[in-house]
Motif scaffolding. Structure first.
Motif, PDB file in Angstrom:
ATOM      1  N   GLY A 181      35.887  40.372  28.711  1.00 38.69           N
ATOM      2  CA  GLY A 181      34.615  40.785  29.300  1.00 38.69           C
ATOM      3  C   GLY A 181      34.807  41.082  30.776  1.00 38.69           C
ATOM      4  O   GLY A 181      35.095  40.171  31.558  1.00 38.69           O
ATOM      5  N   ARG A 182      34.670  42.351  31.157  1.00 39.53           N
ATOM      6  CA  ARG A 182      34.784  42.739  32.564  1.00 39.53           C
ATOM      7  C   ARG A 182      33.448  42.490  33.244  1.00 39.53           C
ATOM      8  O   ARG A 182      32.440  43.136  32.933  1.00 39.53           O
ATOM      9  N   ARG A 183      33.426  41.564  34.192  1.00 38.37           N
ATOM     10  CA  ARG A 183      32.174  41.141  34.799  1.00 38.37           C
ATOM     11  C   ARG A 183      31.580  42.221  35.700  1.00 38.37           C
ATOM     12  O   ARG A 183      32.268  42.785  36.553  1.00 38.37           O
ATOM     13  N   VAL A 184      30.284  42.486  35.496  1.00 39.67           N
ATOM     14  CA  VAL A 184      29.513  43.393  36.350  1.00 39.67           C
ATOM     15  C   VAL A 184      28.508  42.512  37.082  1.00 39.67           C
ATOM     16  O   VAL A 184      27.469  42.129  36.530  1.00 39.67           O
ATOM     17  N   ASP A 224      39.710  42.752  35.408  1.00 39.73           N
ATOM     18  CA  ASP A 224      39.058  41.465  35.621  1.00 39.73           C
ATOM     19  C   ASP A 224      39.748  40.430  34.752  1.00 39.73           C
ATOM     20  O   ASP A 224      40.162  40.724  33.621  1.00 39.73           O
ATOM     21  N   LEU A 225      39.873  39.228  35.268  1.00 43.40           N
ATOM     22  CA  LEU A 225      40.449  38.119  34.515  1.00 43.40           C
ATOM     23  C   LEU A 225      39.349  37.155  34.103  1.00 43.40           C
ATOM     24  O   LEU A 225      39.512  35.938  34.125  1.00 43.40           O
ATOM     25  N   GLY A 226      38.218  37.693  33.744  1.00 35.25           N
ATOM     26  CA  GLY A 226      37.023  36.914  33.448  1.00 35.25           C
ATOM     27  C   GLY A 226      37.162  36.010  32.245  1.00 35.25           C
ATOM     28  O   GLY A 226      38.033  36.198  31.388  1.00 35.25           O
ATOM     29  N   PRO A 227      36.283  35.010  32.143  1.00 36.18           N
ATOM     30  CA  PRO A 227      36.390  33.990  31.102  1.00 36.18           C
ATOM     31  C   PRO A 227      35.813  34.384  29.754  1.00 36.18           C
ATOM     32  O   PRO A 227      36.106  33.716  28.759  1.00 36.18           O
ATOM     33  N   VAL A 267      44.845  45.436  23.959  1.00 37.12           N
ATOM     34  CA  VAL A 267      43.908  44.731  24.833  1.00 37.12           C
ATOM     35  C   VAL A 267      42.867  45.715  25.344  1.00 37.12           C
ATOM     36  O   VAL A 267      43.208  46.819  25.794  1.00 37.12           O
ATOM     37  N   GLU A 268      41.597  45.331  25.261  1.00 37.70           N
ATOM     38  CA  GLU A 268      40.503  46.170  25.738  1.00 37.70           C
ATOM     39  C   GLU A 268      39.616  45.370  26.687  1.00 37.70           C
ATOM     40  O   GLU A 268      39.621  44.133  26.666  1.00 37.70           O
ATOM     41  N   GLU A 269      38.847  46.092  27.497  1.00 36.12           N
ATOM     42  CA  GLU A 269      37.816  45.498  28.341  1.00 36.12           C
ATOM     43  C   GLU A 269      36.449  46.023  27.933  1.00 36.12           C
ATOM     44  O   GLU A 269      36.316  47.196  27.565  1.00 36.12           O
ATOM     45  N   VAL A 270      35.442  45.147  28.012  1.00 37.48           N
ATOM     46  CA  VAL A 270      34.059  45.512  27.742  1.00 37.48           C
ATOM     47  C   VAL A 270      33.222  44.977  28.898  1.00 37.48           C
ATOM     48  O   VAL A 270      33.352  43.807  29.276  1.00 37.48           O
ATOM     49  N   ASP A 271      32.373  45.811  29.474  1.00 41.69           N
ATOM     50  CA  ASP A 271      31.526  45.366  30.587  1.00 41.69           C
ATOM     51  C   ASP A 271      30.501  44.333  30.120  1.00 41.69           C
ATOM     52  O   ASP A 271      29.861  44.510  29.069  1.00 41.69           O
ATOM     53  N   VAL A 272      30.358  43.252  30.901  1.00 40.46           N
ATOM     54  CA  VAL A 272      29.336  42.239  30.620  1.00 40.46           C
ATOM     55  C   VAL A 272      28.646  41.878  31.931  1.00 40.46           C
ATOM     56  O   VAL A 272      29.295  41.754  32.971  1.00 40.46           O
ATOM     57  N   PRO A 273      27.327  41.715  31.932  1.00 47.30           N
ATOM     58  CA  PRO A 273      26.618  41.306  33.153  1.00 47.30           C
ATOM     59  C   PRO A 273      27.057  39.909  33.591  1.00 47.30           C
ATOM     60  O   PRO A 273      27.364  39.046  32.760  1.00 47.30           O
ATOM     61  N   TYR A 274      27.064  39.696  34.902  1.00 49.49           N
ATOM     62  CA  TYR A 274      27.500  38.430  35.474  1.00 49.49           C
ATOM     63  C   TYR A 274      26.483  38.004  36.519  1.00 49.49           C
ATOM     64  O   TYR A 274      26.209  38.729  37.482  1.00 49.49           O
ATOM     65  N   GLY A 275      25.883  36.832  36.324  1.00 44.00           N
ATOM     66  CA  GLY A 275      24.829  36.373  37.220  1.00 44.00           C
ATOM     67  C   GLY A 275      25.223  35.117  37.966  1.00 44.00           C
ATOM     68  O   GLY A 275      26.313  34.569  37.766  1.00 44.00           O
TER      69      GLY A 275
END
Length: 234
Positions: free
Chosen positions: A125-128, A159-162, A198-206
């Motif tokens: 999940g690539r954090r936005v 992004d190295l998001g969780p 390996v793929e990335e998908v945008d995910v909202p990050y608050g």
């Protein structure tokens, strides 16, 4: 009344009826407030596994009250908690998500779908970020580590998001060894070395609820960068 989309809170199985059940690993250290918001939003077709890594704020009780499975990881460390949760999982697909309410589990179906459909082996999940959600020094450190990860692996990751997902048996075959903050990066490096898609998908990050136990202080942030740098150097 309009029905909820598949995988959304109150909806059906993630990515459709043919998709296997997903176990969602939630590493946790004093995240009672985050869990109270997050757990009701875990989509149908997914099971929450809260890994208690030494909480003293009643996080485990909150998790149980919301129907989550609770696993205790006595050894401290983000990687130790993730590994304990993955080994406790039994679903074909395992997803990971922070327990601090910075990421919405309602976005997990988009991360899981390419893995469940067989189009990817690991999805990140690539954090936005929302305004103010991601301190500049942490964003800068993440950007530099991602740049070094691209150079090391050849994977176009930003992004190295969780938030991420992969098949459980495949993850176990990687034999990940880091038990601290380097675990997410080690997963990416090992997957790339194994030839995974390996793929990335945008995910909202608050904004998170409460202070981060990993990067909430300058010392914690330095330790996280140090752990990840060791993974890249190994």
């Amino acid at each position: 009344m309009t029905s909820a989309p598949p995988g959304a809170p109150g909806g059906g199985d993630v990515a459709g009826a043919a998709t296997p059940t997903v176990d969602v690993v939630l590493p946790c250290l004093d995240e009672a407030a985050g869990l109270a918001w997050l757990l009701p939003r875990v989509p149908h077709g997914m099971r929450a596994i809260v890994v208690d890594n030494g909480s003293t704020d009643g996080s485990a009780d909150v998790a149980r009250a919301h129907g989550a499975r609770v696993v205790v990881a006595p050894a401290r460390g983000f990687g130790a908690a993730c590994d304990a949760g993955m080994r406790a999982a039994s679903a074909e697909v395992v997803a990971f998500c922070d327990a601090d309410a910075s990421l919405d589990p309602a976005d997990l179906p988009r991360v899981v779908a390419p893995v469940a459909a067989g189009g990817a082996d690991l999805v990140l999940g690539r954090r936005v970020p929302a305004p103010g959600a991601w301190p500049w020094h942490l964003r800068l450190a993440n950007r530099e580590l991602a740049r070094r990860a691209r150079r090391r692996t050849g994977v176009a990751v930003h992004d190295l998001g969780p938030m991420r997902a992969a098949r459980r048996d495949a993850l176990l075959s990687l034999r990940l060894a880091d038990r601290r903050s380097g675990y997410p990066l080690e997963m990416l490096v090992a997957a790339a070395d194994a030839g995974w898609r390996v793929e990335e998908v945008d995910v909202p990050y608050g904004p998170r609820l409460g202070r981060s136990k990993v990067t909430g202080t300058p010392l914690g942030a330095w330790r996280a960068v140090r752990d990840m740098s060791r993974v890249l150097a190994s």
